[in-house]
Scaffold this motif. Structure first.
Motif, PDB file in Angstrom:
ATOM      1  N   ALA A  19      -3.618  12.014   6.990  1.00  0.00           N
ATOM      2  CA  ALA A  19      -3.680  10.602   7.380  1.00  0.00           C
ATOM      3  C   ALA A  19      -4.355   9.760   6.304  1.00  0.00           C
ATOM      4  O   ALA A  19      -3.896   8.654   5.987  1.00  0.00           O
ATOM      5  N   VAL A  20      -5.429  10.268   5.729  1.00  0.00           N
ATOM      6  CA  VAL A  20      -6.126   9.533   4.664  1.00  0.00           C
ATOM      7  C   VAL A  20      -5.218   9.411   3.438  1.00  0.00           C
ATOM      8  O   VAL A  20      -5.141   8.345   2.814  1.00  0.00           O
ATOM      9  N   THR A  21      -4.502  10.487   3.101  1.00  0.00           N
ATOM     10  CA  THR A  21      -3.587  10.446   1.953  1.00  0.00           C
ATOM     11  C   THR A  21      -2.474   9.430   2.169  1.00  0.00           C
ATOM     12  O   THR A  21      -2.166   8.640   1.273  1.00  0.00           O
ATOM     13  N   VAL A  22      -1.884   9.431   3.356  1.00  0.00           N
ATOM     14  CA  VAL A  22      -0.820   8.459   3.658  1.00  0.00           C
ATOM     15  C   VAL A  22      -1.380   7.040   3.607  1.00  0.00           C
ATOM     16  O   VAL A  22      -0.725   6.120   3.111  1.00  0.00           O
ATOM     17  N   THR A  23      -2.600   6.851   4.096  1.00  0.00           N
ATOM     18  CA  THR A  23      -3.226   5.528   4.048  1.00  0.00           C
ATOM     19  C   THR A  23      -3.430   5.070   2.610  1.00  0.00           C
ATOM     20  O   THR A  23      -3.118   3.925   2.263  1.00  0.00           O
ATOM     21  N   LEU A  24      -3.938   5.959   1.761  1.00  0.00           N
ATOM     22  CA  LEU A  24      -4.135   5.609   0.350  1.00  0.00           C
ATOM     23  C   LEU A  24      -2.802   5.270  -0.323  1.00  0.00           C
ATOM     24  O   LEU A  24      -2.716   4.306  -1.089  1.00  0.00           O
ATOM     25  N   LEU A  28      -1.846   1.731  -1.979  1.00  0.00           N
ATOM     26  CA  LEU A  28      -1.369   1.672  -3.365  1.00  0.00           C
ATOM     27  C   LEU A  28       0.005   1.021  -3.461  1.00  0.00           C
ATOM     28  O   LEU A  28       0.279   0.280  -4.408  1.00  0.00           O
ATOM     29  N   LEU A  29       0.862   1.279  -2.489  1.00  0.00           N
ATOM     30  CA  LEU A  29       2.181   0.648  -2.469  1.00  0.00           C
ATOM     31  C   LEU A  29       2.054  -0.868  -2.362  1.00  0.00           C
ATOM     32  O   LEU A  29       2.738  -1.613  -3.081  1.00  0.00           O
ATOM     33  N   GLY A 107       9.211 -11.297  -1.696  1.00  0.00           N
ATOM     34  CA  GLY A 107       8.001 -10.891  -2.398  1.00  0.00           C
ATOM     35  C   GLY A 107       7.276  -9.756  -1.711  1.00  0.00           C
ATOM     36  O   GLY A 107       7.769  -9.140  -0.771  1.00  0.00           O
ATOM     37  N   ALA A 108       6.083  -9.513  -2.202  1.00  0.00           N
ATOM     38  CA  ALA A 108       5.279  -8.391  -1.736  1.00  0.00           C
ATOM     39  C   ALA A 108       4.920  -8.481  -0.260  1.00  0.00           C
ATOM     40  O   ALA A 108       4.621  -7.463   0.365  1.00  0.00           O
ATOM     41  N   LEU A 113       4.380  -5.477   6.587  1.00  0.00           N
ATOM     42  CA  LEU A 113       4.722  -5.056   7.947  1.00  0.00           C
ATOM     43  C   LEU A 113       5.150  -3.590   8.017  1.00  0.00           C
ATOM     44  O   LEU A 113       4.629  -2.838   8.848  1.00  0.00           O
ATOM     45  N   PRO A 114       6.076  -3.128   7.163  1.00  0.00           N
ATOM     46  CA  PRO A 114       6.444  -1.706   7.263  1.00  0.00           C
ATOM     47  C   PRO A 114       5.293  -0.754   6.942  1.00  0.00           C
ATOM     48  O   PRO A 114       5.142   0.282   7.596  1.00  0.00           O
ATOM     49  N   VAL A 115       4.478  -1.101   5.964  1.00  0.00           N
ATOM     50  CA  VAL A 115       3.368  -0.217   5.600  1.00  0.00           C
ATOM     51  C   VAL A 115       2.331  -0.182   6.719  1.00  0.00           C
ATOM     52  O   VAL A 115       1.881   0.901   7.129  1.00  0.00           O
ATOM     53  N   VAL A 116       1.953  -1.322   7.244  1.00  0.00           N
ATOM     54  CA  VAL A 116       0.948  -1.364   8.313  1.00  0.00           C
ATOM     55  C   VAL A 116       1.478  -0.667   9.571  1.00  0.00           C
ATOM     56  O   VAL A 116       0.748   0.093  10.220  1.00  0.00           O
TER      57      VAL A 116
END
Length: 151
Positions: A19-24, A28-29, A107-108, A113-116
Motif C-alpha cells: 500500500a505504501v509503495t502504491v501510494t508513493l 510520483l505520477l 492537463g495534470a 481523480l484516478p490516482v486518488v
C-alpha cells in the motif's frame, strides 16, 4: 509466538508495504504529470496533429512545428482520452522538446481523480485485510453465546 501469528504479522507488513509503495507511485505520477505540464507551459508551442495510432499503452500523433519539422513522439501524447485514429486534434508541446506533447486544454489535473480513487481503494482493501489478519482464529467466527447477566 506461534507460527500462525507470525505469518499473519508478516502478511500484514507485506500488505502495508504494498500500500505504501502504491501510494508513493501515485504521488510520483501526479508530480511527474505536473512537471511535464510545467515544461509545456513554460515553452508552449501549438499545432494541429493527426492521430496516427491508438492502443491501450499509448496514442501516437504526428504534427509539424513552425520550423518545418515533422514530429511523431514515440512515447505518445499525454491525456489521450477519447481520441480515435484519423482524428485531427489540437496539441500543445514543449518547444525545447517537441516529443513532450499533450492534447490542448488537458492537463495534470486529469490525473488527480484516478490516482486518488485508486489510492482510496487500495487503502480500503489493505486496511480491511490488516484488520482481518489481526483477529485470532482461522475464520474469525465466534460462537454465538447468550451473554451472562451479572446478578
Amino acid at each position: 509466538m506461534n507460527l500462525t501469528l507470525r505469518a499473519r504479522r508478516i502478511a500484514a507488513i507485506v500488505l502495508l508495504g504494498v500500500a505504501v509503495t502504491v501510494t508513493l507511485l501515485g504521488v510520483l505520477l501526479m508530480i511527474a504529470a505536473g512537471t511535464e505540464d510545467a515544461a509545456i507551459e513554460g515553452h508552449t508551442g501549438r499545432a494541429d496533429a493527426d492521430v496516427v495510432s491508438v492502443t491501450a499503452g499509448r496514442t501516437l500523433v504526428r504534427f509539424h512545428t513552425p520550423d518545418g519539422g515533422e514530429h511523431l513522439p514515440s512515447v505518445g501524447v499525454l491525456y489521450p482520452d477519447q481520441l480515435e485514429e484519423g482524428q485531427v486534434v489540437r496539441v500543445e508541446y514543449d518547444t525545447r522538446n517537441p516529443d513532450l506533447v499533450r492534447v490542448a486544454g488537458r492537463g495534470a489535473t486529469l490525473t488527480i481523480l484516478p490516482v486518488v480513487t485508486t489510492l482510496l481503494a487500495v487503502w480500503a482493501v489493505v486496511s480491511a485485510l490488516v484488520w482481518w489478519l489481526r483477529k485470532p482464529g482461522p475464520l474469525h467466527l465466534r460462537k454465538l453465546r447468550p451473554r451472562r447477566i451479572a446478578v
